[in-house]
Design an enzyme around this catalytic site. Structure first.
Site, PDB file in Angstrom:
ATOM      1  N   GLY A 267       0.830  -1.202   0.000  1.00  0.00           N
ATOM      2  CA  GLY A 267       0.000   0.000   0.000  1.00  0.00           C
ATOM      3  C   GLY A 267       0.856   1.239   0.000  1.00  0.00           C
ATOM      4  O   GLY A 267       0.699   2.135  -0.824  1.00  0.00           O
ATOM      5  N   MET A 269       4.945   2.778   1.960  1.00  0.00           N
ATOM      6  CA  MET A 269       6.143   2.399   2.724  1.00  0.00           C
ATOM      7  C   MET A 269       6.725   3.629   3.395  1.00  0.00           C
ATOM      8  O   MET A 269       6.931   4.649   2.755  1.00  0.00           O
ATOM      9  CB  MET A 269       7.161   1.743   1.778  1.00  0.00           C
ATOM     10  N   GLU A 270       7.031   3.468   4.694  1.00  0.00           N
ATOM     11  CA  GLU A 270       7.361   4.602   5.547  1.00  0.00           C
ATOM     12  C   GLU A 270       8.813   5.058   5.485  1.00  0.00           C
ATOM     13  O   GLU A 270       9.297   5.645   6.452  1.00  0.00           O
ATOM     14  CB  GLU A 270       7.007   4.244   6.991  1.00  0.00           C
ATOM     15  N   GLU A 304       1.760   5.985   7.852  1.00  0.00           N
ATOM     16  CA  GLU A 304       3.179   6.109   7.472  1.00  0.00           C
ATOM     17  C   GLU A 304       3.865   7.198   8.283  1.00  0.00           C
ATOM     18  O   GLU A 304       5.044   7.070   8.628  1.00  0.00           O
ATOM     19  CB  GLU A 304       3.309   6.385   5.972  1.00  0.00           C
ATOM     20  N   HIS A 307       4.769   5.983  11.775  1.00  0.00           N
ATOM     21  CA  HIS A 307       6.005   5.196  11.755  1.00  0.00           C
ATOM     22  C   HIS A 307       7.262   6.057  11.882  1.00  0.00           C
ATOM     23  O   HIS A 307       8.307   5.547  12.286  1.00  0.00           O
ATOM     24  CB  HIS A 307       6.134   4.463  10.419  1.00  0.00           C
ATOM     25  N   GLU A 326       3.803  -2.417  12.990  1.00  0.00           N
ATOM     26  CA  GLU A 326       2.633  -2.240  12.125  1.00  0.00           C
ATOM     27  C   GLU A 326       1.338  -2.069  12.927  1.00  0.00           C
ATOM     28  O   GLU A 326       0.489  -1.260  12.582  1.00  0.00           O
ATOM     29  CB  GLU A 326       2.501  -3.427  11.167  1.00  0.00           C
TER      30      GLU A 326
HETATM   31 ZN   LIG Z   1       3.223   0.261   8.321  1.00  0.00          ZN
END
Ligand SMILES: [Zn+2]
Length: 842
Positions: A267, A269-270, A304, A307, A326
């Site tokens: 979906g 990415m941080e 995100e 994170h 997560e």
């Molecule tokens: Zn995540």
């Protein structure tokens, strides 16, 4: 003992000066790196992660002017390592390791990979971009690719003049190298893990930066999509403000770029300061999007950014901790979006997500939230509903039990104590225990280390109400696992209170006629069953039961049907009591159960079932009105869409079908139609649609003005009920019209088609090798997801035999779960078909 997957600790990096030059046309790249390392013992070789890379040469040097050549390089494919032999031994101390290397931009959407798009003239442009989590930085540059080996990254990209170049830090220097080559240098990052490094090169545009407490935020996108960036920027600014306050710490790095990529396996990415997304999860026109589409974007943006502190600043020591990373970001996104848009009632839609997690967690093939991880590949199985949804639900249960302020204080303590460092799960429990004085670790260990969850049974006895527990299993089997269950309960008309339900259950005094809601506010990860007339007492006073609690009643009732503890016809009678319902989530739970029932009736009985659905749903639609009104709340619009879909698809209602054709046609012609109605109409039209509509859907898919609309049409293609059209849709998943990031989901949706699902299975088995090699390996499992809807006995036998010969090692557990769910659906079909057929024949 040293785990064989961990690198030796004799050499530890602290800084990478990394230069990368991609060749977009040739789909290759070259790079050099100077890694500052501390050598802790006399060594004659260095072991480093590297995969699908050529290392041309290298040497080690120190401040005293000693230079030691790398004299030999041995690759180990299995462990994804290079062993660099040194011409002479190196003594302990500070050294710099220089390496020159080369690789290819792959099409597998991991490591350093290639994404492409066509511009308005049909010219194809290539973007070179990265996706490193969990362990794919080693595909882009040789590195110590383990999360606790944090280092500072000073990144330089050499790119063709005119292309955008973006990385974790802000750009600090740009130099013309001649021959149309530009060298772009980025500010060094905070000390962080390799999986958070990112760089993107391509023909892309950037929005103007928006300031969030001194941190500039931009959206980066394919040219022409700038008008779709504002919503995500608004969500990001709110999230930054919210997190800075909640965590009590400023944003840990310098800037935030949010990059929308045409090809992206996950979906989002941080990556620190360089967050990458699927286009559909970042770019949106709020006027054209449904409430769930907007909520998704707000969620992912908040997730995100959450994170950046929890995950990037404080990081799990090894991949067993990925679940906490997560689960926490998922939980924080819920809290943030609920604060941003309280009218969206975020916890209601989260209840639906929890249902998905409960369905998996009720299987024998479930897993504990945390488990020992040896190889980084073991991590692949952690990116599922049990990590994200069950994990977030257990954190919410704890937050509600401790109190929001105590929970937040614990989080602050944890972040301050471990900033720039690495942790184990219990470090968080310790901080929460310290902040709250409650036995957090004892309670949470039960929820984290054992799979499954409790079924609470509520009964009345002489003294009052008794709550007992046993494990809920989807096939109705017995199991002795128990939990300490933090629970909120209330009597209708009374106050909510906390109880901790121990293994042996608990009794509490109550009025003999009391109507008791266990799991008040639906804040615990449990199911509830009411004995005797306790359920009737609640359903008799539904207006006093909150929407979330009503959701729980319906969802738990269907779970009882599914596990064999109740009849499908009893669920239908129960559903009939909800004719006054006005809540979206409750309707969605009703439709989910009725959607299964629709699969088990044929002919005359099915016609009567459809009449039942119309009788239940049409009055609700009439109350709401068939047209959207200016003053409608977002959730009212969403409810209208859900009812239209229910009436059209499950009720085969001619009025709904006609209205859907009108809404869909107007929306496709660019006329203003309420997005919820437009989106629902696409599905209704597809289910009843012919070949003409099918052609129009393909056109609408190709010309869609927004990523959301494009997805709506794509996902509707497998809903058509003409076999020839289904075959065309399936064949297209192997062509160039559907991106490999989406095609596996189209195959999966084909499996859900009530009448033609088995055709998708035939296609899947006949083209397996082709499909597997085409799609990113992390998405192989996604295309199998439709199998759990194929519930005829012969489907079950065929699937079991096929996967015996075609295992999916990177997703073995998830596959096992899907097959178990298929068997449960098949058992349900055996029971429900005669039951519902009799019920709808009388
Ligand atoms: Zn995540």
């Amino acid at each position: 003992m040293q785990d064989r997957y961990r690198l030796p600790r004799s050499v530890i990096p602290s800084r990478y000066d990394l230069t990368i030059e991609p060749d977009l046309e040739a789909a290759t790249f070259s790079g050099t790196e100077a890694v500052t390392v501390e050598v802790h013992e006399r060594i004659d070789e260095i072991v480093i992660n590297a995969l699908d890379l050529e290392i041309d040469n290298g040497w080690l040097s120190n401040a005293a002017g000693t230079r030691i050549e790398v004299s030999g390089i041995a690759f180990d494919e299995e462990l994804q390592r290079a062993t660099l032999g040194l011409a002479d031994p190196a003594d302990p101390g500070s050294w710099t390791l220089y390496l020159a290397f080369r690789g290819e931009l792959n099409d597998q959407l991991h490591g350093f990979y290639r994404s492409t798009y066509a511009d308005d003239d049909g010219d194809i442009h290539t973007i070179a971009t990265t996706q490193f989590e969990a362990a794919d930085a080693r595909r882009a540059f040789p590195c110590w690719d383990e999360p606790d080996l944090k280092a500072v990254f000073a990144i330089t990209l050499i790119v063709p003049d005119g292309l955008a170049a973006i990385s974790n830090g802000p750009e600090v220097e740009r130099e013309d190298l001649g021959n149309d080559r530009i060298r772009v240098r980025f500010a060094e990052t905070m000390s962080m893990s390799t999986y958070l490094v990112a760089f993107v090169v391509g023909r892309l545009e950037c929005s103007d930066p928006v300031d969030a407490d001194g941190v500039p935020i931009r959206v980066v996108y394919v040219p022409g999509k700038g008008h779709l960036t504002k919503f995500a920027l608004d969500a990001a600014v709110f999230s930054m403000w919210f997190f800075t306050d909640y965590y009590g710490l400023p944003y840990p790095d310098r800037k935030v770029d949010m990059i929308a990529l045409p090809d992206f396996a996950q979906g989002a990415m941080e990556n620190t300061g360089c967050i990458t997304y699927r286009e559909s999860l970042l770019l949106v026109d709020p006027e054209q999007a449904t409430q769930p589409e907007l909520e998704n974007i707000a969620d992912v943006v908040a997730h995100e950014l959450a994170h950046q502190w929890f995950g990037n600043l404080v990081t799990m020591r090894w991949w067993n901790g990925i679940w906490l990373n997560e689960a926490f970001a998922t939980f924080m996104a819920l809290v943030t979006v609920d604060a941003w848009r309280p009218d969206w009632e975020r916890w209601s839609s989260f209840a639906r997500a929890c249902t998905s997690a409960k369905e998996v967690d009720a299987l024998h093939a479930t897993r504990a939230i945390e488990y020992p991880v040896h190889s980084p590949d073991d991590t692949a199985g952690m990116f599922d509903v049990l990590t994200y949804q069950k994990g977030a639900a257990t954190l919410r249960m704890l937050d509600r039990y401790l109190g929001g302020d105590e929970f937040r204080d614990g989080i602050r303590l944890y972040l301050q104590r471990h900033a720039y460092g690495n942790t184990e799960t219990h470090d968080l429990w310790n901080a929460l225990e310290e902040a709250s004085g409650e036995p957090v670790r004892r309670i949470m260990d039960q929820w984290i280390w054992q799979g499954g969850y409790p079924l609470l049974t509520v009964s009345s006895d002489d003294e009052g109400v008794r709550i007992a527990q046993r494990r809920f299993l989807a096939d109705g089997a017995d199991d002795v696992t128990t939990w300490d269950v933090p629970l909120r309960v209330r009597e209708l008309g009374g106050e909510e209170r906390s109880v901790l339900v121990p293994a042996g259950g608990v009794s509490s005094p109550a009025d003999p006629d009391a109507a008791m809601v266990a799991n008040a506010g639906a804040s615990s990860f449990v199911r509830v069953r009411y004995d005797g007339d306790l359920l009737d007492r609640l359903t008799g006073r539904l207006s006093e039961v909150s929407p979330l609690e009503r959701y729980g009643l319906v969802d738990d009732h269907w779970a009882a049907v599914s596990s064999g503890a109740a009849d499908a016809s009893a669920f239908v009678r129960f559903a009939a009591g909800f004719q006054d319902e006005d809540d979206l989530a409750v309707w969605q739970a009703l439709m989910a159960g009725l959607g299964w029932c629709d699969r088990f009736v044929e002919g005359e009985a099915r016609e009567r079932f459809r009449g039942f659905v119309r009788g239940l749903v049409a009055p609700a639609m009439d109350r709401l009105g068939w047209e959207a009104r200016e003053e409608d709340a977002d959730l009212t619009r969403a409810l209208r869409g859900a009812l239209l879909q229910g009436l059209g698809v499950l009720g085969a209602d001619p009025n709904a079908e006609a209205a859907a054709r009108e809404f869909e046609g107007e929306a496709r012609a660019g006329k203003p139609v309420d997005p919820a109605l437009a989106a629902a109409a696409v599905n209704v039209v597809a289910v009843a649609g012919d070949a003409d509509y099918y052609e129009r859907f393909w056109e609408a898919y190709r010309d869609a003005p927004t990523p959301q609309e494009q997805l709506r049409y794509l996902i509707a293609l497998p809903l058509f009920r003409d076999p020839a059209l289904m075959d065309r849709t399936l064949a297209a998943t192997l062509g160039d019209d559907i991106r490999s990031q989406n095609a596996p989901f189209v195959v999966a949706f084909a499996g859900t088609n009530r009448d033609l699902g088995p055709r998708s299975w035939t296609f899947l088995t006949e083209h397996w090798d082709d499909l597997v090699s085409r799609f990113p390996s992390s998405l192989t499992i996604r295309m199998v997801d439709g199998v759990r809807f194929l519930s005829r006995p012969e489907d079950v036998a065929a699937a079991a035999a096929f996967f015996e010969r075609h295992p999916i090692p990177q997703s073995a557990k998830t596959l096992q779960q899907m097959l178990e769910r298929q068997r449960i659906a098949a058992a349900l079909r055996l029971r429900a078909t005669p039951d519902l057929t009799a019920y709808f024949s009388s």
